[in-house]
Design an enzyme around this catalytic site. Structure first.
Site, PDB file in Angstrom:
ATOM      1  N   ASP A 133       0.876  -1.167   0.000  1.00 20.74           N
ATOM      2  CA  ASP A 133       0.000   0.000   0.000  1.00 20.74           C
ATOM      3  C   ASP A 133       0.918   1.224   0.000  1.00 20.74           C
ATOM      4  O   ASP A 133       1.811   1.329   0.836  1.00 20.74           O
ATOM      5  CB  ASP A 133      -0.855  -0.011   1.273  1.00 20.74           C
ATOM      6  CG  ASP A 133      -2.264   0.473   1.026  1.00 20.74           C
ATOM      7  OD1 ASP A 133      -2.395   1.571   0.475  1.00 20.74           O
ATOM      8  OD2 ASP A 133      -3.210  -0.234   1.407  1.00 20.74           O
ATOM      9  N   ASP A 239      -3.083   4.745  -2.357  1.00 22.04           N
ATOM     10  CA  ASP A 239      -4.180   5.186  -1.503  1.00 22.04           C
ATOM     11  C   ASP A 239      -4.671   6.597  -1.848  1.00 22.04           C
ATOM     12  O   ASP A 239      -3.857   7.485  -2.142  1.00 22.04           O
ATOM     13  CB  ASP A 239      -3.653   5.191  -0.056  1.00 22.04           C
ATOM     14  CG  ASP A 239      -4.693   5.551   0.973  1.00 22.04           C
ATOM     15  OD1 ASP A 239      -5.562   4.723   1.232  1.00 22.04           O
ATOM     16  OD2 ASP A 239      -4.628   6.679   1.526  1.00 22.04           O
ATOM     17  N   GLU A 304      -6.594   3.971  -5.965  1.00 22.45           N
ATOM     18  CA  GLU A 304      -7.889   4.013  -5.291  1.00 22.45           C
ATOM     19  C   GLU A 304      -8.614   5.316  -5.643  1.00 22.45           C
ATOM     20  O   GLU A 304      -8.203   6.393  -5.231  1.00 22.45           O
ATOM     21  CB  GLU A 304      -7.698   3.930  -3.769  1.00 22.45           C
ATOM     22  CG  GLU A 304      -9.018   3.835  -3.040  1.00 22.45           C
ATOM     23  CD  GLU A 304      -8.971   4.344  -1.597  1.00 22.45           C
ATOM     24  OE1 GLU A 304      -9.817   3.911  -0.806  1.00 22.45           O
ATOM     25  OE2 GLU A 304      -8.116   5.196  -1.273  1.00 22.45           O
ATOM     26  N   HIS A 372     -11.462  -3.051   3.287  1.00 24.51           N
ATOM     27  CA  HIS A 372     -11.452  -2.709   4.718  1.00 24.51           C
ATOM     28  C   HIS A 372     -12.254  -1.438   5.014  1.00 24.51           C
ATOM     29  O   HIS A 372     -12.319  -1.030   6.167  1.00 24.51           O
ATOM     30  CB  HIS A 372     -10.003  -2.533   5.172  1.00 24.51           C
ATOM     31  CG  HIS A 372      -9.339  -1.376   4.475  1.00 24.51           C
ATOM     32  ND1 HIS A 372      -9.141  -1.348   3.100  1.00 24.51           N
ATOM     33  CD2 HIS A 372      -8.866  -0.192   4.931  1.00 24.51           C
ATOM     34  CE1 HIS A 372      -8.563  -0.210   2.767  1.00 24.51           C
ATOM     35  NE2 HIS A 372      -8.393   0.505   3.858  1.00 24.51           N
ATOM     36  N   ASP A 373     -12.808  -0.813   3.999  1.00 22.99           N
ATOM     37  CA  ASP A 373     -13.584   0.421   4.203  1.00 22.99           C
ATOM     38  C   ASP A 373     -15.091   0.213   4.028  1.00 22.99           C
ATOM     39  O   ASP A 373     -15.869   1.127   4.311  1.00 22.99           O
ATOM     40  CB  ASP A 373     -13.133   1.509   3.217  1.00 22.99           C
ATOM     41  CG  ASP A 373     -11.703   1.973   3.459  1.00 22.99           C
ATOM     42  OD1 ASP A 373     -11.246   1.914   4.614  1.00 22.99           O
ATOM     43  OD2 ASP A 373     -11.042   2.394   2.485  1.00 22.99           O
TER      44      ASP A 373
HETATM   45  C1  GLC Z   1      -8.076   5.186   1.991  1.00 21.79           C
HETATM   46  C2  GLC Z   1      -8.034   3.948   2.855  1.00 21.79           C
HETATM   47  C3  GLC Z   1      -8.717   4.248   4.150  1.00 21.79           C
HETATM   48  C4  GLC Z   1      -7.991   5.386   4.840  1.00 21.79           C
HETATM   49  C5  GLC Z   1      -7.884   6.594   3.917  1.00 21.79           C
HETATM   50  C6  GLC Z   1      -6.900   7.597   4.437  1.00 21.79           C
HETATM   51  O1  GLC Z   1      -9.354   5.519   1.599  1.00 21.79           O
HETATM   52  O2  GLC Z   1      -8.600   2.865   2.184  1.00 21.79           O
HETATM   53  O3  GLC Z   1      -8.769   3.133   4.993  1.00 21.79           O
HETATM   54  O4  GLC Z   1      -8.684   5.745   6.000  1.00 21.79           O
HETATM   55  O5  GLC Z   1      -7.442   6.242   2.631  1.00 21.79           O
HETATM   56  O6  GLC Z   1      -5.585   7.168   4.268  1.00 21.79           O
END
Ligand code: GLC
Length: 595
Positions: A133, A239, A304, A372-373
């Site tokens: 990540d 991310d 993402e 995980h979100d």
């Molecule tokens: C992304 C991650 C999330 C995190 C956010 C801030 O969306 O998937 O879990 O809280 O970034 O880094």
């Protein structure tokens, strides 16, 4: 003469060795043919490991690197080819690792750099790839750069986004430069006495945004990529890429969203994020990262991009002259289909088409069911739909992304307010935390029926284990005759067949209740996946609805665990004119060609 014979023999020898080398290249170690022309991220399932929750080797209740290494055989047997590791870097854990205090280290809670190298080797030895990540938008406020930036220590002074207050209120408190909001609620600006300035944070105050208009920051972050590439990782999941830049003029306010999804002015959804999302400069930075990766063979970049217009998402693929990410995550199956009532044959077709029809020519699709979100698949759509949805994403053309635990159909865990850990939940308070907390999908992996589901030898876990672990666990599903896990493994093996890797796709029957996908290729088997999206049993005559000619019968290859009928036991022949599907069922059929 002797000369000629010697040349002849040499030529034959050369010819034979070329053939030999070619055969060796085409055959994998296990003797199966490999699709060498496909990069690894097109050949494999991407499996997301949430490190806190996969396996705890230390007994402290939090998962760690050695725990993941101990499950390398499980991951290989599962059939996933790529492991994406959510952050394992040193972190105060304000956002559970997405607040990074050192981009090139390992968090002691998770182990050491030696443990990391052992994990990488364990995966590579088993033919699995490893993706990290990469969290470029922000660091932790405990990162050395930020500590120095607060003190205006060069060259760190402008490593972050600093701004003067707009003014001071009657009580002398500084007013933020604009109305920008944090994704996690409240102002995106935090005041620092020491500098007499605000800093910008798209997420928590403990996650200050890096300043990408600073050339040094860009170089530092490219060095982070190089560091991990030199460590032998195979790529990155990037991310929160859409947040990388914000408008240069910090005096500008964002407009109130209309229609607004909320009347809470502190909620992120209250504003229309025209100045803080998807700013055009983002793409040039993604291109710089692409160039760094491309100096190494076969490296992947997935970004993402959430909650955007489809045209915006597609920009992250780049084009032939400027290739960017290998793919932006396709979150449409999460965004469009929020619960079971959204799940219809028509909705599935529209959602799949939306990606494929908008994807730039020559690019590669992908399918994400959860992470995980977002809540677990079994909780969003119902446990009875787990197998059908795994069948769908594993058999469509493109790369499926599986979040750990989805292969056994884990569901959301109830977490009391007292046990709530996720900052996104905590910031909404005891009344509303359940609408926002991401803890329910982050609970420990359920390995077996022993205490704490075999996740730890210790006597507590960082989040409670789901109460259903005695029934829903890896061991039980390996032993059962039919299980989510067994179906998943069979799918992972099956999708390597030519009909899936290079085959065509068609959707013969799409109705309100039924969705179907056909995969076929001249000279190979033809498969038909039929899904009953409804909550009731359905009897369907596929011929009546089909837009292509289908044979009269087919052989059952796989069925959802909820179907216990004698007539659909794998291997049975079923008539396509009178197919019965239980609620949420997926039925994978091998079409019998007519003589
Ligand atoms: C992304 C991650 C999330 C995190 C956010 C801030 O969306 O998937 O879990 O809280 O970034 O880094």
């Amino acid at each position: 003469m002797a000369h000629k014979a010697a040349y002849g023999a040499l030529f034959v020898l050369l010819f034979l060795s070329v053939i030999f080398v070619t055969v060796i290249c085409l055959l994998g170690r296990d003797g199966t043919t490999q699709h060498e022309s496909f990069p690894f991220w097109q050949r494999t399932i991407v499996y997301q490991v949430y490190p806190r929750s996969l396996c705890d080797s230390a007994g402290d209740g939090t998962g760690d690197l050695r725990g993941i290494t101990s499950q390398a055989d499980y991951l290989r047997a599962l059939g996933v080819g790529t492991v994406w590791l959510s952050p394992v870097y040193p972190s105060p854990m304000a956002d559970f690792g997405y607040d990074i205090a050192d981009f090139v280290g390992i968090e002691p809670l998770f182990g050491t750099m030696a443990d990391f190298e052992e994990l990488r080797a364990a995966l590579h030895d088993r033919g699995l790839k490893l993706m990290m990540d990469f969290v470029p938008n922000h660091s932790s406020d405990e990162h050395e750069w930020f500590v120095k930036s607060k003190r205006k220590e060069e060259p760190y002074t402008d490593y972050y986004i600093w701004a003067e207050p707009k003014g001071f209120n009657e009580t002398g408190e500084p007013i933020p430069p604009n109305n920008w909001l944090s994704v996690f609620r409240g102002s995106a600006w935090t005041w620092v006495e020491e500098r007499q300035q605000f800093y910008y944070h798209q997420f928590l105050a403990k996650q200050p945004d890096l300043n990408y208009r600073n050339e040094r920051v860009r170089e530092e972050m490219k060095n982070v990529l190089r560091f991990w590439l030199e460590k032998g990782v195979d790529g990155f999941r990037v991310d929160a890429i859409t947040h990388l830049f914000e408008a240069e003029d910090l005096s500008l306010d964002e407009p109130v969203a209309s229609p607004s999804g909320t009347d809470d002015p502190l909620d992120y959804g209250y504003l229309n994020h025209t100045l803080t999302l998807n700013q055009p400069e983002t793409f040039s930075v993604v291109k710089e990262w692409r160039d760094v990766l491309d100096l190494y063979p076969d490296k992947a970049m997935i970004v993402e991009v959430f909650g955007e217009e489809i045209e915006e998402v597609m920009k992250y693929y780049g084009n032939d002259s400027v290739p960017l990410a290998d793919f932006p995550f396709n979150f449409l199956l999460i965004e469009h289909l929020r619960n079971r009532s959204d799940l219809t044959g028509f909705a599935l077709k529209d959602t799949i088409d939306m990606w494929l029809d908008n994807m730039p020519e020559g690019k590669w699709p992908n399918w994400v069911l959860g992470n995980h979100d977002y809540g677990r698949v079994g909780s969003r759509f119902g446990a009875d739909a787990v197998d059908a949805l795994n069948m769908l994403v594993l058999l469509l053309p493109g790369t499926p992304v599986t979040y750990n635990g989805e292969e056994i159909g884990m569901v959301n865990t109830f977490i009391s307010w007292e046990d709530t850990q996720d900052p996104q939940g905590c910031r909404y308070g005891p009344e509303h935390y359940q609408e926002f907390s991401r803890d329910p999908e982050r609970t420990p992996m359920q390995w077996d029926h022993s205490p704490f589901a075999g996740f730890t030898q210790g006597n507590s876990t960082w989040l409670p284990v789901n109460e259903n672990y005695k029934e829903v666990n890896v061991q039980a599903q390996l032993q059962a005759e039919e299980s989510h896990l067994k179906i998943y493994k069979e799918l992972a093996a099956l999708r390597k067949e030519e009909s899936f890797t290079r085959g065509h796709v068609a959707y013969p029957v799409v109705t309100f209740e039924i969705f179907s996908v056909m995969r076929y290729l001249e000279g190979y088997e033809s498969y038909l996946l039929v899904i009953n999206t409804s909550e009731g049993e359905v009897e369907v005559d596929l011929h009546h609805h089909s837009n292509v000619e289908l044979p009269p019968s087919a052989v059952v290859i796989l069925r959802s665990v909820t179907d216990t009928s004698n007539s659909t036991v794998p291997g049975s022949v079923v008539k396509l004119s009178e197919l019965i599907l239980v609620p949420g069922e997926g039925l994978l059929l091998n079409l019998i060609e007519e003589e």
